[in-house]
Design a protein around this motif. Structure first.
Motif, PDB file in Angstrom:
ATOM      1  N   SER A 156      -3.740   3.657 -10.009  1.00 32.78           N
ATOM      2  CA  SER A 156      -3.236   2.906 -11.157  1.00 32.78           C
ATOM      3  C   SER A 156      -2.100   1.957 -10.802  1.00 32.78           C
ATOM      4  O   SER A 156      -1.448   2.091  -9.765  1.00 32.78           O
ATOM      5  CB  SER A 156      -2.753   3.882 -12.229  1.00 32.78           C
ATOM      6  OG  SER A 156      -1.514   4.456 -11.862  1.00 32.78           O
ATOM      7  N   VAL A 157      -1.835   1.000 -11.708  1.00 30.13           N
ATOM      8  CA  VAL A 157      -0.707   0.084 -11.523  1.00 30.13           C
ATOM      9  C   VAL A 157       0.601   0.868 -11.455  1.00 30.13           C
ATOM     10  O   VAL A 157       1.463   0.611 -10.608  1.00 30.13           O
ATOM     11  CB  VAL A 157      -0.649  -0.948 -12.674  1.00 30.13           C
ATOM     12  CG1 VAL A 157       0.583  -1.849 -12.517  1.00 30.13           C
ATOM     13  CG2 VAL A 157      -1.911  -1.790 -12.702  1.00 30.13           C
ATOM     14  N   VAL A 164       5.309  -5.881   6.315  1.00 26.56           N
ATOM     15  CA  VAL A 164       5.256  -5.233   5.007  1.00 26.56           C
ATOM     16  C   VAL A 164       3.903  -4.559   4.788  1.00 26.56           C
ATOM     17  O   VAL A 164       2.907  -4.889   5.441  1.00 26.56           O
ATOM     18  CB  VAL A 164       5.522  -6.238   3.865  1.00 26.56           C
ATOM     19  CG1 VAL A 164       6.920  -6.827   3.981  1.00 26.56           C
ATOM     20  CG2 VAL A 164       4.457  -7.340   3.852  1.00 26.56           C
ATOM     21  N   THR A 165       3.879  -3.611   3.865  1.00 22.62           N
ATOM     22  CA  THR A 165       2.644  -2.930   3.485  1.00 22.62           C
ATOM     23  C   THR A 165       2.197  -3.436   2.119  1.00 22.62           C
ATOM     24  O   THR A 165       2.978  -3.468   1.168  1.00 22.62           O
ATOM     25  CB  THR A 165       2.845  -1.409   3.433  1.00 22.62           C
ATOM     26  OG1 THR A 165       3.148  -0.938   4.753  1.00 22.62           O
ATOM     27  CG2 THR A 165       1.592  -0.706   2.929  1.00 22.62           C
ATOM     28  N   LEU A 166       0.945  -3.847   2.044  1.00 22.40           N
ATOM     29  CA  LEU A 166       0.367  -4.403   0.832  1.00 22.40           C
ATOM     30  C   LEU A 166      -0.573  -3.376   0.210  1.00 22.40           C
ATOM     31  O   LEU A 166      -1.408  -2.784   0.901  1.00 22.40           O
ATOM     32  CB  LEU A 166      -0.386  -5.683   1.181  1.00 22.40           C
ATOM     33  CG  LEU A 166      -1.056  -6.486   0.082  1.00 22.40           C
ATOM     34  CD1 LEU A 166      -1.153  -7.948   0.509  1.00 22.40           C
ATOM     35  CD2 LEU A 166      -2.443  -5.954  -0.258  1.00 22.40           C
ATOM     36  N   VAL A 167      -0.433  -3.163  -1.101  1.00 18.44           N
ATOM     37  CA  VAL A 167      -1.330  -2.253  -1.806  1.00 18.44           C
ATOM     38  C   VAL A 167      -2.201  -3.047  -2.783  1.00 18.44           C
ATOM     39  O   VAL A 167      -1.807  -4.103  -3.270  1.00 18.44           O
ATOM     40  CB  VAL A 167      -0.564  -1.134  -2.547  1.00 18.44           C
ATOM     41  CG1 VAL A 167       0.134  -0.224  -1.561  1.00 18.44           C
ATOM     42  CG2 VAL A 167       0.431  -1.694  -3.548  1.00 18.44           C
ATOM     43  N   PHE A 168      -3.378  -2.504  -3.037  1.00 19.64           N
ATOM     44  CA  PHE A 168      -4.319  -3.165  -3.936  1.00 19.64           C
ATOM     45  C   PHE A 168      -5.164  -2.092  -4.612  1.00 19.64           C
ATOM     46  O   PHE A 168      -5.125  -0.913  -4.238  1.00 19.64           O
ATOM     47  CB  PHE A 168      -5.198  -4.175  -3.180  1.00 19.64           C
ATOM     48  CG  PHE A 168      -5.958  -3.579  -2.025  1.00 19.64           C
ATOM     49  CD1 PHE A 168      -7.240  -3.092  -2.197  1.00 19.64           C
ATOM     50  CD2 PHE A 168      -5.379  -3.492  -0.768  1.00 19.64           C
ATOM     51  CE1 PHE A 168      -7.937  -2.535  -1.143  1.00 19.64           C
ATOM     52  CE2 PHE A 168      -6.065  -2.933   0.301  1.00 19.64           C
ATOM     53  CZ  PHE A 168      -7.351  -2.454   0.106  1.00 19.64           C
ATOM     54  N   SER A 169      -5.930  -2.509  -5.598  1.00 14.72           N
ATOM     55  CA  SER A 169      -6.679  -1.558  -6.410  1.00 14.72           C
ATOM     56  C   SER A 169      -7.867  -0.968  -5.656  1.00 14.72           C
ATOM     57  O   SER A 169      -8.602  -1.686  -4.971  1.00 14.72           O
ATOM     58  CB  SER A 169      -7.176  -2.241  -7.684  1.00 14.72           C
ATOM     59  OG  SER A 169      -8.012  -1.380  -8.418  1.00 14.72           O
ATOM     60  N   ARG A 170      -8.048   0.333  -5.817  1.00 18.04           N
ATOM     61  CA  ARG A 170      -9.210   0.990  -5.245  1.00 18.04           C
ATOM     62  C   ARG A 170     -10.463   0.725  -6.087  1.00 18.04           C
ATOM     63  O   ARG A 170     -11.556   0.582  -5.557  1.00 18.04           O
ATOM     64  CB  ARG A 170      -8.974   2.499  -5.169  1.00 18.04           C
ATOM     65  CG  ARG A 170     -10.171   3.282  -4.626  1.00 18.04           C
ATOM     66  CD  ARG A 170      -9.974   4.777  -4.686  1.00 18.04           C
ATOM     67  NE  ARG A 170      -8.884   5.199  -3.847  1.00 18.04           N
ATOM     68  CZ  ARG A 170      -7.762   5.743  -4.305  1.00 18.04           C
ATOM     69  NH1 ARG A 170      -7.590   5.911  -5.601  1.00 18.04           N
ATOM     70  NH2 ARG A 170      -6.805   6.118  -3.486  1.00 18.04           N
ATOM     71  N   SER A 171     -10.298   0.637  -7.401  1.00 16.42           N
ATOM     72  CA  SER A 171     -11.464   0.586  -8.287  1.00 16.42           C
ATOM     73  C   SER A 171     -11.763  -0.802  -8.858  1.00 16.42           C
ATOM     74  O   SER A 171     -12.771  -0.977  -9.526  1.00 16.42           O
ATOM     75  CB  SER A 171     -11.276   1.570  -9.449  1.00 16.42           C
ATOM     76  OG  SER A 171     -10.096   1.285 -10.165  1.00 16.42           O
ATOM     77  N   HIS A 172     -10.903  -1.781  -8.611  1.00 15.97           N
ATOM     78  CA  HIS A 172     -11.137  -3.126  -9.146  1.00 15.97           C
ATOM     79  C   HIS A 172     -11.140  -4.165  -8.023  1.00 15.97           C
ATOM     80  O   HIS A 172     -10.434  -5.163  -8.067  1.00 15.97           O
ATOM     81  CB  HIS A 172     -10.080  -3.493 -10.195  1.00 15.97           C
ATOM     82  CG  HIS A 172     -10.171  -2.672 -11.437  1.00 15.97           C
ATOM     83  ND1 HIS A 172      -9.435  -1.531 -11.622  1.00 15.97           N
ATOM     84  CD2 HIS A 172     -10.927  -2.829 -12.551  1.00 15.97           C
ATOM     85  CE1 HIS A 172      -9.727  -1.016 -12.813  1.00 15.97           C
ATOM     86  NE2 HIS A 172     -10.636  -1.782 -13.385  1.00 15.97           N
TER      87      HIS A 172
END
Length: 286
Positions: free
Chosen positions: A195-196, A165-173
């Motif tokens: 953004s969310v 799977v591919t996991l995404v996360f915040s660039r700015s937080h």
């Protein structure tokens, strides 16, 4: 009872209008007209305020015979601990991902949700740069619409392997807790995004499968979560706190503490257990 289909049509029209307004701020090629300032350490622009005014004005004008409450990022006063007494409450984020809007990454969203008894029943998320509008009504599935009026149902992926799977996360937080999770989860495909709403759009488009966000010094707010949650869950996914508890809105507290876990639903309970176990070891290291 409300005519949700009629309200949805109105909300989609407002979403498209808000996207056009946002794009008008981008046409100059510079940020001089944005009048960027900071509130609670987060940037606010003239575009945030203009879109906020536009959405509220149209909702109130076109649905003026109905008794709604309104919670919007740009009008909410911190320290207000009273939940609204209206049965139906609009929760609005005029620009989810203002930092990305300023940087012109395209990874920002307009988010409008209607909540009844602390839970979302209708949602619209617009990604202005891709000219896509995602909408959902509780129990009816998620759909994506383009400016030509074409609409089609959309579903999350069915991938079940944590290694694939591919996991995404915040660039700015980003914070140390997030970095520790990324190092210790078996998911090896990572993407940092804006953004969310943009992250959830990526998941329902099957460009990713998981989103994690451990709380750092601050927590996401009701307006960050309400619309994306319904868009994801109606597309077959899940969106909860790390503990597995569902989100509650219009409680009198806008902060959603406890960490966020969004997924395609296939691995949600397993991920919830793994994340909490990893964070226990993190606490032992502190």
């Amino acid at each position: 009872m409300l005519d949700l289909e009629e309200i949805l049509a109105t909300t989609c029209s407002i979403g498209w209008g808000a996207a056009d307004l946002l794009r008008s701020y981008c046409k100059t090629g510079s940020n001089q007209n944005l009048n960027v300032h900071y509130k609670y350490n987060e940037p606010v622009t003239a575009a945030d305020l203009a879109v906020n005014h536009y959405i509220l004005k149209r909702l109130q004008a076109e649905l003026n015979n109905l008794n709604f409450g309104y919670i919007s990022e740009e009008t909410y006063k911190r320290g207000n601990r009273k939940k609204l007494t209206s049965e139906f409450v609009w929760i609005i984020d005029p620009i989810d991902g203002t930092r990305d809007f300023i940087k012109k990454t395209g990874e920002y969203a307009i988010q409008i949700a209607l909540v009844r008894k602390k839970r979302p029943i209708l949602a619209v998320v617009v990604i202005p740069e891709s000219q896509k509008l995602y909408y959902a009504v509780k129990g009816n599935g998620t759909f994506v619409k383009t400016p030509d009026g074409k609409s089609q149902p959309i579903k999350v992926s069915t991938r079940k392997s944590l290694e694939e799977v591919t996991l995404v996360f915040s660039r700015s937080h980003r914070n140390p807790k997030l970095e520790y999770l990324l190092q210790n989860l078996p998911c090896k495909n990572h993407k940092s995004l804006g953004s969310v709403g943009f992250k959830v759009a990526t998941i329902v488009e099957q460009g990713a499968d998981i989103y994690i966000s451990p709380c750092g010094k601050s927590a996401p707010k009701d307006w960050d979560m309400a619309a994306p949650e319904l868009i994801l869950t109606e597309a077959g996914g899940k969106f909860t706190h790390f503990s597995g508890d569902e989100f509650q809105y219009n409680t009198g507290y806008i902060d959603q503490w406890g960490g966020l876990l969004a997924s395609n639903g296939q691995l949600h309970e397993l991920l919830s257990r793994k994340v909490e176990a990893i964070l226990e070891t993190y606490q032992d290291l502190e």
